[in-house]
Scaffold this active site. Structure first.
Site, PDB file in Angstrom:
ATOM      1  N   ASN A 273       2.076  -5.233  -3.265  1.00 46.33           N
ATOM      2  CA  ASN A 273       0.465  -5.671  -2.797  1.00 46.33           C
ATOM      3  C   ASN A 273      -0.039  -4.106  -2.628  1.00 46.33           C
ATOM      4  O   ASN A 273       0.634  -3.363  -1.663  1.00 46.33           O
ATOM      5  CB  ASN A 273       0.655  -6.412  -1.636  1.00 46.33           C
ATOM      6  CG  ASN A 273      -0.721  -7.084  -1.515  1.00 46.33           C
ATOM      7  OD1 ASN A 273      -1.333  -7.812  -2.233  1.00 46.33           O
ATOM      8  ND2 ASN A 273      -1.180  -6.773  -0.260  1.00 46.33           N
TER       9      ASN A 273
ATOM     10  N   HIS B 199     -10.421  -5.675  -2.634  1.00 42.38           N
ATOM     11  CA  HIS B 199     -11.473  -5.361  -1.619  1.00 42.38           C
ATOM     12  C   HIS B 199     -12.515  -4.513  -2.288  1.00 42.38           C
ATOM     13  O   HIS B 199     -12.559  -3.511  -2.256  1.00 42.38           O
ATOM     14  CB  HIS B 199     -10.829  -4.606  -0.350  1.00 42.38           C
ATOM     15  CG  HIS B 199      -9.814  -5.414   0.342  1.00 42.38           C
ATOM     16  ND1 HIS B 199     -10.245  -6.570   1.003  1.00 42.38           N
ATOM     17  CD2 HIS B 199      -8.561  -5.281   0.659  1.00 42.38           C
ATOM     18  CE1 HIS B 199      -9.141  -7.086   1.735  1.00 42.38           C
ATOM     19  NE2 HIS B 199      -8.229  -6.077   1.408  1.00 42.38           N
TER      20      HIS B 199
ATOM     21  N   ASP C 155     -12.327  -9.829  -1.345  1.00 45.63           N
ATOM     22  CA  ASP C 155     -13.717  -9.831  -0.464  1.00 45.63           C
ATOM     23  C   ASP C 155     -14.417  -8.695  -1.212  1.00 45.63           C
ATOM     24  O   ASP C 155     -14.127  -7.848  -1.854  1.00 45.63           O
ATOM     25  CB  ASP C 155     -13.678  -9.401   0.908  1.00 45.63           C
ATOM     26  CG  ASP C 155     -12.992  -8.325   1.487  1.00 45.63           C
ATOM     27  OD1 ASP C 155     -12.693  -7.412   0.606  1.00 45.63           O
ATOM     28  OD2 ASP C 155     -12.684  -8.132   2.442  1.00 45.63           O
TER      29      ASP C 155
ATOM     30  N   GLU D 277       0.868  -1.370  -0.007  1.00 44.40           N
ATOM     31  CA  GLU D 277       0.153  -0.023   0.004  1.00 44.40           C
ATOM     32  C   GLU D 277       0.831   1.321  -0.076  1.00 44.40           C
ATOM     33  O   GLU D 277       0.513   2.285   0.864  1.00 44.40           O
ATOM     34  CB  GLU D 277      -0.913  -0.204   1.140  1.00 44.40           C
ATOM     35  CG  GLU D 277      -1.812  -1.071   1.061  1.00 44.40           C
ATOM     36  CD  GLU D 277      -2.820  -1.161   2.424  1.00 44.40           C
ATOM     37  OE1 GLU D 277      -2.664  -0.351   3.335  1.00 44.40           O
ATOM     38  OE2 GLU D 277      -3.831  -1.966   2.312  1.00 44.40           O
TER      39      GLU D 277
ATOM     40  N   GLU E  95      -6.346 -10.658  -1.698  1.00 43.20           N
ATOM     41  CA  GLU E  95      -7.197 -10.115  -0.369  1.00 43.20           C
ATOM     42  C   GLU E  95      -8.685 -10.080  -0.692  1.00 43.20           C
ATOM     43  O   GLU E  95      -9.338  -9.404  -0.215  1.00 43.20           O
ATOM     44  CB  GLU E  95      -6.771  -9.065   0.181  1.00 43.20           C
ATOM     45  CG  GLU E  95      -5.215  -8.912   1.015  1.00 43.20           C
ATOM     46  CD  GLU E  95      -4.705  -7.735   1.770  1.00 43.20           C
ATOM     47  OE1 GLU E  95      -5.476  -7.018   2.076  1.00 43.20           O
ATOM     48  OE2 GLU E  95      -3.488  -7.845   1.718  1.00 43.20           O
TER      49      GLU E  95
HETATM   50  C1  XIL Z   1      -6.719  -6.009   8.116  1.00 42.72           C
HETATM   51  C2  XIL Z   1      -7.025  -7.408   9.038  1.00 42.72           C
HETATM   52  O1  XIL Z   1      -7.970  -8.172   8.369  1.00 42.72           O
HETATM   53  C3  XIL Z   1      -7.519  -6.650  10.127  1.00 42.72           C
HETATM   54  O2  XIL Z   1      -7.876  -7.619  11.326  1.00 42.72           O
HETATM   55  C4  XIL Z   1      -6.898  -5.589  10.755  1.00 42.72           C
HETATM   56  O3  XIL Z   1      -7.222  -5.074  12.036  1.00 42.72           O
HETATM   57  C5  XIL Z   1      -6.335  -4.489   9.990  1.00 42.72           C
HETATM   58  O4  XIL Z   1      -5.837  -5.146   8.711  1.00 42.72           O
HETATM   59  N1  XIL Z   1      -5.089  -4.401   3.397  1.00 42.72           N
HETATM   60  C6  XIL Z   1      -4.108  -5.338   3.846  1.00 42.72           C
HETATM   61  C7  XIL Z   1      -4.391  -6.515   5.205  1.00 42.72           C
HETATM   62  O5  XIL Z   1      -2.845  -5.478   3.357  1.00 42.72           O
HETATM   63  O6  XIL Z   1      -3.364  -6.413   5.961  1.00 42.72           O
HETATM   64  C8  XIL Z   1      -5.371  -5.496   5.900  1.00 42.72           C
HETATM   65  O7  XIL Z   1      -6.108  -6.461   6.925  1.00 42.72           O
HETATM   66  C9  XIL Z   1      -6.790  -5.340   5.082  1.00 42.72           C
HETATM   67  C10 XIL Z   1      -6.186  -4.145   4.135  1.00 42.72           C
END
Ligand code: XIL
Length: 298
Positions: free
Chosen positions: A169, A206, A237, A127, A235
């Protein structure tokens, strides 16, 4: 095939999930996770605040719980993450300049030494780009150490463990028309042209109403792959878990030979970091319509 992992394996891919160490005592959770998935990303346990709570003092207990569960159950592991503005331990948050730069290098070396030769990939940098129309870097304590912090992180990582894929990422880089996507694309292109070691790009994916899935995601995956990197959906969702959208994302990965696999960000809706969005493939012990859509697409 009757599970996500086995179905993905038919085309040489994997299907993964984020795993939280704190849920490994829940047998309903582990039963689904063990049955369906063959790649594991520790949801929080390998982040900087977990692995180096005090400077120079590493703690791998939670990371190893997830790692050992995965390997004992025949799964591979993606390390997440080494250099990130988020979830830094307080001591790191308070550093700046050359001491933060050195702390980042020491952190990468310390964590990668522990997992050397054991992981599928590392999210070396997470990020680092800004949302919005700039296409530039996100402001952070790491960014303020100098624009070269990302390439220093990747060069350090390659030297620490030459056997693991090194990934960048990020989120909001799935839509090809977005400035942030172009910013990351140009960085990868530049790294490739100058020999900065980078092997893969992770697309967090996401998706929600503000960051909606767009069918040009496939173009994005293709264009990054054409730069000579692997791509992974890391990741996933989707707010509301539309079966159609889950199938579309799956088909986008399958359409790109260098898309190695898909990881969803949790097992059941109740395990999700945004559980109110019911964005995952399971609800309680039950497969949701999105599960069937993904399995059929694979
Ligand atoms: C999130 C986790 O799912 C949570 O449990 C935590 O509180 C915060 O981080 N991008 C990422 C992940 O790279 O590491 C994040 O995970 C979600 C967004």
């Amino acid at each position: 095939a009757s599970t996500l992992g086995a179905a993905a394996a038919q085309s040489g891919r994997y299907f993964g999930t984020a795993i939280a160490a704190g849920r490994l005592g829940d047998s309903n959770y582990t039963t689904i996770a063990n049955r369906e998935f063959n790649m594991v990303t520790p949801e929080n346990e390998m982040k900087p605040d977990a692995t180096e709570p005090n400077r120079g003092q590493f703690n791998f207990s939670a990371g190893d719980r997830v790692y050992n569960w995965a390997v004992q159950n025949g799964k591979r592991v993606r390390g997440h993450t080494l250099a990130w503005h988020g979830q830094q331990p307080p001591w790191m948050q308070s550093l700046s300049g050359s001491s933060l730069r050195q702390a980042m290098i020491d952190h990468i070396n310390g964590v990668m030494a522990h997992y050397k030769g054991k992981l599928y990939a590392w999210d070396v940098v997470n990020e680092a780009f800004a949302d919005g129309s700039s296409g530039g870097r996100r402001d952070s304590n790491l960014q303020r150490t100098g624009n070269d912090w990302i390439e220093v992180a990747f060069r350090t990582a390659r030297a620490a463990d030459p056997s693991v894929k090194l990934c960048y990422n990020d989120y909001n880089i799935e839509n090809w028309t977005w400035a942030k996507t172009q910013g990351v694309y140009n960085m990868v292109k530049d790294f490739k042209s100058r020999g900065v070691p980078i092997d893969c790009v992770g697309f967090q994916s996401h998706f929600n109403s503000g960051s909606a899935y767009n069918s040009n995601f496939r173009t994005t995956l293709q264009n990054f792959a054409a730069l000579g990197v692997d791509v992974q959906i890391t990741e996933l969702d989707i707010q509301g878990a539309s079966a159609t959208t889950y199938a579309a994302v799956t088909n986008d990965c399958l359409a790109v030979p260098r898309c190695n696999g898909i990881t969803v960000w949790g097992v059941r809706d109740q395990d999700s970091w945004r559980s109110g969005d019911t964005p995952l493939l399971f609800s309680g012990n039950n497969k949701k319509p999105a599960y069937d859509a993904v399995l059929n697409a694979l």
